[in-house]
Motif scaffolding. Structure first.
Motif, short mmCIF file in Angstrom:
data_model
loop_
_atom_site.label_atom_id
_atom_site.label_comp_id
_atom_site.label_asym_id
_atom_site.label_seq_id
_atom_site.Cartn_x
_atom_site.Cartn_y
_atom_site.Cartn_z
N GLU A 237 8.15 47.83 45.68
CA GLU A 237 8.24 47.00 46.87
C GLU A 237 9.70 46.64 47.12
N GLY A 238 10.01 46.28 48.38
CA GLY A 238 11.37 45.87 48.68
C GLY A 238 11.82 46.26 50.06
N GLU A 239 13.16 46.46 50.20
CA GLU A 239 13.78 46.77 51.49
C GLU A 239 14.81 47.88 51.32
N TYR A 240 15.09 48.57 52.44
CA TYR A 240 16.15 49.59 52.44
C TYR A 240 16.90 49.53 53.76
N ASP A 241 18.22 49.36 53.69
CA ASP A 241 19.09 49.30 54.86
C ASP A 241 19.58 50.71 55.18
N ASN A 248 17.04 47.47 47.94
CA ASN A 248 16.73 46.32 47.11
C ASN A 248 15.26 46.46 46.74
N LEU A 249 15.01 47.07 45.57
CA LEU A 249 13.66 47.48 45.21
C LEU A 249 13.21 46.83 43.90
N ASN A 250 11.91 46.61 43.81
CA ASN A 250 11.29 46.04 42.63
C ASN A 250 10.16 46.97 42.20
N LEU A 251 10.23 47.50 40.99
CA LEU A 251 9.24 48.44 40.49
C LEU A 251 8.40 47.75 39.41
N TRP A 252 7.10 47.71 39.62
CA TRP A 252 6.16 47.18 38.65
C TRP A 252 5.32 48.34 38.14
N ALA A 253 5.20 48.49 36.83
CA ALA A 253 4.52 49.67 36.29
C ALA A 253 3.67 49.33 35.09
#
Length: 328
Positions: A237-241, A248-253
């Motif tokens: 989840e997150g954002e990309y400019d 700006n990413l968050n990885l949950w695994a």
């Protein structure tokens, strides 16, 4: 070809019009402003009512920056200053693209529903977002877009699914860990090493991927990407400019840990790497609202472990700040 009736006192009716263009290039907005002077339309012409009972446009090639769409065929009507149109199968990213939409001539706002089938994920990510070699696989996607053709304001929502796709750079990017091993050398680690995946074999990375994101002009936001395979699943989840190329990413695994003690990196057991690289946190309950959305994998409850990776920076030049956390 055009078939029309004229009543210049207030109505122009076009019964049938067929247009053909070989190529159309959509140019940069700023360049257009500098080079094209506004066209002054007489007041009486603005007051005329136009009706198109049947119209079509054949366009061999549409170009916008590095995006290419071929074999476009659009059918439509115009009434009450609203254009209603349908685009049949066009060639896009090795697949096909269809669309239905409306365009308000007065407000200059278009509302369009796109549907893409059997498109190449890498080609799309490269052409539209300048993110080559990030995601692989054949995809289907839907996108609803609202576009102001006067201000060039674009708002959209996209949903997609990829069968047997894989996130190439997520697995292959090397991260340098500041902590040192016994030989006083910095550790270079990849997510694929941690989760025991051989990224040299694309089938090993293959998984079912689906997700959604919103487009707010240059910003991709509310990114939710789900990846699932037999022993590993992820939520990103997150954002990309798009303009700054910053993510700006968050990885949950979650992954199955049963084979990790047999794996070694730089002659160091993976069980040791886990202790060195990951900051262990007993925060599983704190993040339960995130963890519950990670797709299920194969394994008993005591075989499954969780980790979190936050990434911020430029994905194209690997200038990325990374934090690892093992969640217990």
């Amino acid at each position: 070809m055009i078939n029309m009736d004229n009543n210049f006192s207030g109505l122009i009716k076009i019964r049938n019009i067929d247009l053909f263009l070989d190529k159309y290039i959509i140019k940069n907005k700023q360049r257009n402003k500098q080079s094209i002077k506004p066209v002054k339309i007489p007041k009486k012409a603005k007051e005329l009512e136009y009706i198109i009972e049947k119209g079509s446009l054949k366009l061999n090639k549409l170009l916008y920056k590095r995006t290419v769409i071929d074999n476009i065929h659009i059918f439509g009507t115009l009434k009450d200053k609203i254009a209603d149109f349908h685009m049949s199968k066009a060639n896009f990213a090795q697949g096909n693209l269809t669309a239905n939409g409306k365009y308000n001539i007065i407000t200059k706002i278009a509302d369009i529903d796109f549907q893409a089938k059997n498109i190449d994920s890498n080609s799309v990510a490269d052409m539209l977002f300048n993110l080559p070699d990030e995601i692989m696989g054949t995809a289907n996607a839907k996108l609803n877009a609202t576009i102001n053709t006067d201000s060039h304001d674009i708002r959209a929502n996209a949903k997609f699914s990829i069968n047997e796709g894989y996130l190439q750079k997520i697995g292959s990017t090397e991260f340098i860990i500041n902590k040192h091993n016994k030989n006083k050398q910095p550790l270079k680690i990849r997510v694929s090493d941690i989760i025991n995946i051989d990224i040299s074999k694309s089938k090993a990375m293959a998984s079912d991927i689906n997700g959604s994101f919103d487009i707010d002009n240059w910003l991709l936001k509310n990114i939710n990407l789900y990846s699932k395979q037999k022993y590993l699943s992820m939520l990103i989840e997150g954002e990309y400019d798009l303009k700054k190329e910053n993510a700006n990413l968050n990885l949950w695994a979650k992954y199955n840990k049963t084979a990790r003690n047999k794996v070694k990196i730089l002659f160091i057991p993976l069980s040791v790497i886990m202790k060195v690289v990951f900051k262990e946190e007993k925060t599983k309950q704190q993040y339960i609202d995130k963890i519950k959305y990670i797709p299920p994998i194969q394994g008993n409850e005591d075989e499954i472990e969780f980790f979190n990776v936050t990434m911020y920076g430029n994905l194209n030049n690997n200038n990325i700040k990374v934090k690892f956390k093992s969640i217990k």
